[in-house]
Motif scaffolding. Structure first.
Motif, PDB file in Angstrom:
ATOM      1  N   PRO A  70       0.847  -1.199   0.000  1.00  0.00           N
ATOM      2  CA  PRO A  70       0.000   0.000   0.000  1.00  0.00           C
ATOM      3  C   PRO A  70       0.880   1.245   0.000  1.00  0.00           C
ATOM      4  CG  PRO A  70      -0.028  -1.066   2.154  1.00  0.00           C
ATOM      5  CD  PRO A  70       0.742  -1.963   1.236  1.00  0.00           C
ATOM      6  N   PRO A  71       0.349   2.357  -0.495  1.00  0.00           N
ATOM      7  CA  PRO A  71       1.159   3.590  -0.591  1.00  0.00           C
ATOM      8  C   PRO A  71       1.762   4.033   0.738  1.00  0.00           C
ATOM      9  CG  PRO A  71      -0.887   3.838  -1.819  1.00  0.00           C
ATOM     10  CD  PRO A  71      -0.967   2.527  -1.084  1.00  0.00           C
ATOM     11  N   TRP A  72       1.051   3.859   1.852  1.00  0.00           N
ATOM     12  CA  TRP A  72       1.587   4.315   3.129  1.00  0.00           C
ATOM     13  C   TRP A  72       2.822   3.530   3.559  1.00  0.00           C
ATOM     14  CZ3 TRP A  72       1.526   0.179   6.202  1.00  0.00           C
ATOM     15  CH2 TRP A  72       0.481  -0.739   6.093  1.00  0.00           C
ATOM     16  N   ALA A  73       3.086   2.380   2.953  1.00  0.00           N
ATOM     17  CA  ALA A  73       4.264   1.587   3.331  1.00  0.00           C
ATOM     18  C   ALA A  73       5.562   2.349   3.035  1.00  0.00           C
ATOM     19  CB  ALA A  73       4.256   0.247   2.607  1.00  0.00           C
ATOM     20  N   TYR A  74       5.492   3.269   2.064  1.00  0.00           N
ATOM     21  CA  TYR A  74       6.684   4.040   1.727  1.00  0.00           C
ATOM     22  C   TYR A  74       7.024   5.068   2.797  1.00  0.00           C
ATOM     23  CZ  TYR A  74       6.400   1.751  -2.736  1.00  0.00           C
ATOM     24  OH  TYR A  74       6.372   0.798  -3.704  1.00  0.00           O
ATOM     25  N   LEU A  75       6.146   5.284   3.741  1.00  0.00           N
ATOM     26  CA  LEU A  75       6.440   6.200   4.848  1.00  0.00           C
ATOM     27  C   LEU A  75       7.531   5.638   5.758  1.00  0.00           C
ATOM     28  CD1 LEU A  75       2.830   7.377   5.772  1.00  0.00           C
ATOM     29  CD2 LEU A  75       4.579   8.631   4.486  1.00  0.00           C
ATOM     30  N   GLY A  76       7.808   4.346   5.646  1.00  0.00           N
ATOM     31  CA  GLY A  76       8.893   3.756   6.431  1.00  0.00           C
ATOM     32  C   GLY A  76      10.216   4.447   6.172  1.00  0.00           C
ATOM     33  N   PHE A 121      -2.368   0.931  10.116  1.00  0.00           N
ATOM     34  CA  PHE A 121      -1.589   0.465   8.978  1.00  0.00           C
ATOM     35  C   PHE A 121      -1.844  -0.999   8.629  1.00  0.00           C
ATOM     36  CE2 PHE A 121       0.880   3.824  11.124  1.00  0.00           C
ATOM     37  CZ  PHE A 121       0.743   4.806  10.155  1.00  0.00           C
ATOM     38  N   GLY A 122      -3.089  -1.419   8.732  1.00  0.00           N
ATOM     39  CA  GLY A 122      -3.471  -2.764   8.313  1.00  0.00           C
ATOM     40  C   GLY A 122      -3.238  -3.866   9.333  1.00  0.00           C
ATOM     41  N   LEU A 123      -2.807  -3.517  10.522  1.00  0.00           N
ATOM     42  CA  LEU A 123      -2.610  -4.535  11.562  1.00  0.00           C
ATOM     43  C   LEU A 123      -3.960  -5.023  12.076  1.00  0.00           C
ATOM     44  CD1 LEU A 123       0.209  -2.880  13.693  1.00  0.00           C
ATOM     45  CD2 LEU A 123       0.424  -4.920  12.270  1.00  0.00           C
ATOM     46  N   ALA A 124      -3.974  -6.266  12.538  1.00  0.00           N
ATOM     47  CA  ALA A 124      -5.173  -6.773  13.193  1.00  0.00           C
ATOM     48  C   ALA A 124      -5.305  -6.056  14.539  1.00  0.00           C
ATOM     49  CB  ALA A 124      -5.060  -8.273  13.399  1.00  0.00           C
ATOM     50  N   ARG A 125      -6.528  -5.690  14.900  1.00  0.00           N
ATOM     51  CA  ARG A 125      -6.750  -5.027  16.189  1.00  0.00           C
ATOM     52  C   ARG A 125      -6.517  -6.022  17.327  1.00  0.00           C
ATOM     53  NH1 ARG A 125     -10.707  -0.348  16.478  1.00  0.00           N
ATOM     54  NH2 ARG A 125     -10.565   0.544  14.402  1.00  0.00           N
ATOM     55  N   ARG A 126      -5.862  -5.522  18.364  1.00  0.00           N
ATOM     56  CA  ARG A 126      -5.587  -6.346  19.544  1.00  0.00           C
ATOM     57  C   ARG A 126      -5.807  -5.496  20.772  1.00  0.00           C
ATOM     58  NH1 ARG A 126      -1.637  -7.884  23.180  1.00  0.00           N
ATOM     59  NH2 ARG A 126      -0.087  -6.369  22.555  1.00  0.00           N
ATOM     60  N   ARG A 127      -6.519  -6.068  21.710  1.00  0.00           N
ATOM     61  CA  ARG A 127      -6.786  -5.357  22.956  1.00  0.00           C
ATOM     62  C   ARG A 127      -5.498  -5.243  23.777  1.00  0.00           C
ATOM     63  NH1 ARG A 127      -8.834  -5.483  27.817  1.00  0.00           N
ATOM     64  NH2 ARG A 127      -9.287  -7.544  28.512  1.00  0.00           N
ATOM     65  N   ILE A 128      -5.301  -4.082  24.370  1.00  0.00           N
ATOM     66  CA  ILE A 128      -4.133  -3.896  25.240  1.00  0.00           C
ATOM     67  C   ILE A 128      -4.448  -4.539  26.584  1.00  0.00           C
ATOM     68  CG2 ILE A 128      -2.668  -2.224  26.418  1.00  0.00           C
ATOM     69  CD1 ILE A 128      -3.177  -0.301  24.106  1.00  0.00           C
ATOM     70  N   ALA A 129      -3.622  -5.488  26.979  1.00  0.00           N
ATOM     71  CA  ALA A 129      -3.814  -6.199  28.243  1.00  0.00           C
ATOM     72  C   ALA A 129      -3.045  -5.478  29.353  1.00  0.00           C
ATOM     73  CB  ALA A 129      -3.321  -7.640  28.118  1.00  0.00           C
ATOM     74  N   PRO A 130      -3.484  -5.657  30.589  1.00  0.00           N
ATOM     75  CA  PRO A 130      -2.740  -5.050  31.706  1.00  0.00           C
ATOM     76  C   PRO A 130      -1.264  -5.429  31.717  1.00  0.00           C
ATOM     77  CG  PRO A 130      -4.858  -5.857  32.472  1.00  0.00           C
ATOM     78  CD  PRO A 130      -4.714  -6.322  31.046  1.00  0.00           C
ATOM     79  N   ARG A 131      -0.951  -6.646  31.300  1.00  0.00           N
ATOM     80  CA  ARG A 131       0.469  -7.056  31.283  1.00  0.00           C
ATOM     81  C   ARG A 131       1.266  -6.226  30.285  1.00  0.00           C
ATOM     82  NH1 ARG A 131      -1.387 -11.471  27.832  1.00  0.00           N
ATOM     83  NH2 ARG A 131      -0.414 -11.029  25.848  1.00  0.00           N
TER      84      ARG A 131
END
Length: 155
Positions: A70-76, A121-131
């Motif tokens: 994707p075009p935003w990958a060039y922002l790296g 940026f296309g990552l799967a959503r993941r809940r932030i755990a207390p750990r």
């Protein structure tokens, strides 16, 4: 979530060592020139190395086997350039190499948690755990000890 393979764990750990060398070497470029020169030198030599590898190992090109990035990958490249300039400056400040890397790691973890949480940026959503927050707090505490603790860099 799948269990990480040992080779992946080793590669990730080795990346930390390579990142340390990169920051140190780029910092030397900044001392002998400017932070902007350090960024140009790092990205220029990286481009040459990548071109040589692509020429020598055609299967690394991956052309036709995967969809285009994707075009935003060039922002790296932009974030990489900014990273080189910032670390090249801070590595020769009171933070030194270890303080620069410690705070850099904390920033990476904090952004990684936000990126996971919101599916940036296309990552799967993941809940932030207390750990996760506990790990970030420990990294920040360790950074503080490195920089401000007894015998630390700020003393």
């Amino acid at each position: 979530m799948p269990t990480p393979r040992p080779a992946d764990l080793i590669a990730a750990f080795a990346t930390g060592g390579l990142l340390t060398l990169m920051v140190l070497f780029n910092g030397q470029f900044a001392v002998n020139g400017t932070a902007l020169f350090a960024s140009w030198a790092a990205h220029g030599t990286g481009m040459v190395a990548a071109l040589v590898l692509l020429a020598l190992i055609p299967r690394l090109r991956g052309a036709g086997t995967r969809p285009p990035a994707p075009p935003w990958a060039y922002l790296g490249g932009l974030s990489g350039a900014a990273t080189v300039m910032l670390t090249s400056t801070t590595v020769h400040s009171a933070l030194a190499l270890s303080g620069t890397l410690a705070l850099g790691l904390a920033g990476q973890i904090a952004f990684g948690l936000l990126a996971d949480r919101y599916g940036l940026f296309g990552l799967a959503r993941r809940r932030i755990a207390p750990r996760d927050l506990g790990a970030l707090a420990l990294i920040l505490a360790g950074s503080g000890l490195i920089i401000f603790g007894p015998g630390g860099l700020g003393r």
